[in-house]
Design a protein around this motif. Sequence first.
Motif, PDB file in Angstrom:
ATOM      1  N   VAL A  28       0.850  -1.193   0.000  1.00 13.86           N
ATOM      2  CA  VAL A  28       0.000   0.000   0.000  1.00 13.86           C
ATOM      3  C   VAL A  28       0.887   1.246   0.000  1.00 13.86           C
ATOM      4  N   PRO A  29       0.752   2.122  -0.989  1.00 12.21           N
ATOM      5  CA  PRO A  29       1.560   3.343  -1.021  1.00 12.21           C
ATOM      6  C   PRO A  29       1.404   4.153   0.265  1.00 12.21           C
ATOM      7  N   GLY A  30       2.523   4.548   0.842  1.00 14.72           N
ATOM      8  CA  GLY A  30       2.486   5.341   2.066  1.00 14.72           C
ATOM      9  C   GLY A  30       2.676   4.536   3.335  1.00 14.72           C
ATOM     10  N   PHE A  31       2.628   3.185   3.222  1.00  8.75           N
ATOM     11  CA  PHE A  31       2.775   2.358   4.417  1.00  8.75           C
ATOM     12  C   PHE A  31       4.236   2.262   4.833  1.00  8.75           C
ATOM     13  N   THR A  32       4.484   2.375   6.126  1.00  2.00           N
ATOM     14  CA  THR A  32       5.793   2.086   6.703  1.00  2.00           C
ATOM     15  C   THR A  32       5.570   1.310   7.996  1.00  2.00           C
ATOM     16  N   SER A  33       6.593   0.599   8.423  1.00  2.00           N
ATOM     17  CA  SER A  33       6.466  -0.268   9.598  1.00  2.00           C
ATOM     18  C   SER A  33       6.331   0.517  10.895  1.00  2.00           C
ATOM     19  N   ILE A  34       6.585   1.831  10.856  1.00  2.00           N
ATOM     20  CA  ILE A  34       6.499   2.632  12.084  1.00  2.00           C
ATOM     21  C   ILE A  34       5.096   3.187  12.326  1.00  2.00           C
TER      22      ILE A  34
END
Length: 344
Positions: free
Chosen positions: A319-325
């Motif tokens: 998903v564009p914009g997803f990061t693990s933080i």
Amino acid sequence: MSQVHYFPRYSQKENMVTNNTLLLFNRLYNYSADTFNQFLNNLIEKEDHEIDTRLAFEQQVKAKESVPDGVIHQQSFKIIIETKLYGQEHIQQLIKHHNSFNNEDQQLLLWVNKSPIDEAYKAKIIKELTAINEQQENKIMFIPVTFKEICDKTAEVVQNQYFGLGEVVEDYAAFCNEAGLIDNSHTKMRVVLASKSLEQNIEHGVYYAPSSRGYQQHKYLGLYGNKAVRGIGQITNSADIEYNEESDEFSVIATQIGNITEKQKNTIKQVIQEAKEEQGFLIAKGHRFFFVDKFEKTEYKKPTPGGLMGQRYFDLADVPGFTSILSTKEIAELLNHREWETKT
């Protein structure tokens, strides 16, 4: 009861992995030649290449000296598969596979690995193949893919279309996860049907399903109802339980994540009673309970016709914009009012 698998387990050797991958390809082709052709082209599209594996049926096709009434033909192709589980070395071993090709119009060397190919390693392979291709009329195409890409591309071509085949694809993905061929559990969301129990799930921060169902490791749980994921939560703990309402005897049969607290045991008892009285669900035995930090409300829309067939796994990293933080609340906001990505 143990779940029946379509793909053999009990071994992580390359021949077992290759056998199961070929078996998946074979099932796709036997089910539908068009489906297999679409899957294969989706798999190699990033290399800007296209292949046609289907039979063509034509009539009144003019030849050099005649016009036959009908013609059945197929583009000649050959796909050589090299499965690597223990690294990205042995270039010469890989290059030697060029001797397996003959005079096919389409020649594909499919390299399958757990991890994406290192660009420097890929460049060395391309250099070696280029030298070989310069000496022959037909060119060998090098196609590096991961097991995750195979799982994703098969899921794309069968989603909500072929009854039964979806279970095969899901079992192959489960096999890859169990064999350690894919490690995306920290970004994986399992979307489940919750139309009748949605309010209850959100209120108590818990979801339940039969223990016998096949499960992949996943960090997030999505609640589906009325054409969209309506809530998402990060799993804190899960366990298979049994509860005897008459004797008030509570048993934890197996624990998957964390430990069930006394407070959660009381929640499970309450949920069991509510499910029985309000929805007619008998879940006091043979069920797994998943607790989340909190189900954050969202509206992640399903764009295609029909409802959700069983369950579905998403890799949120896609998903564009997803990061693990991102927090669970931030993920819910990221997905809100978006549509599931569907590729053809």
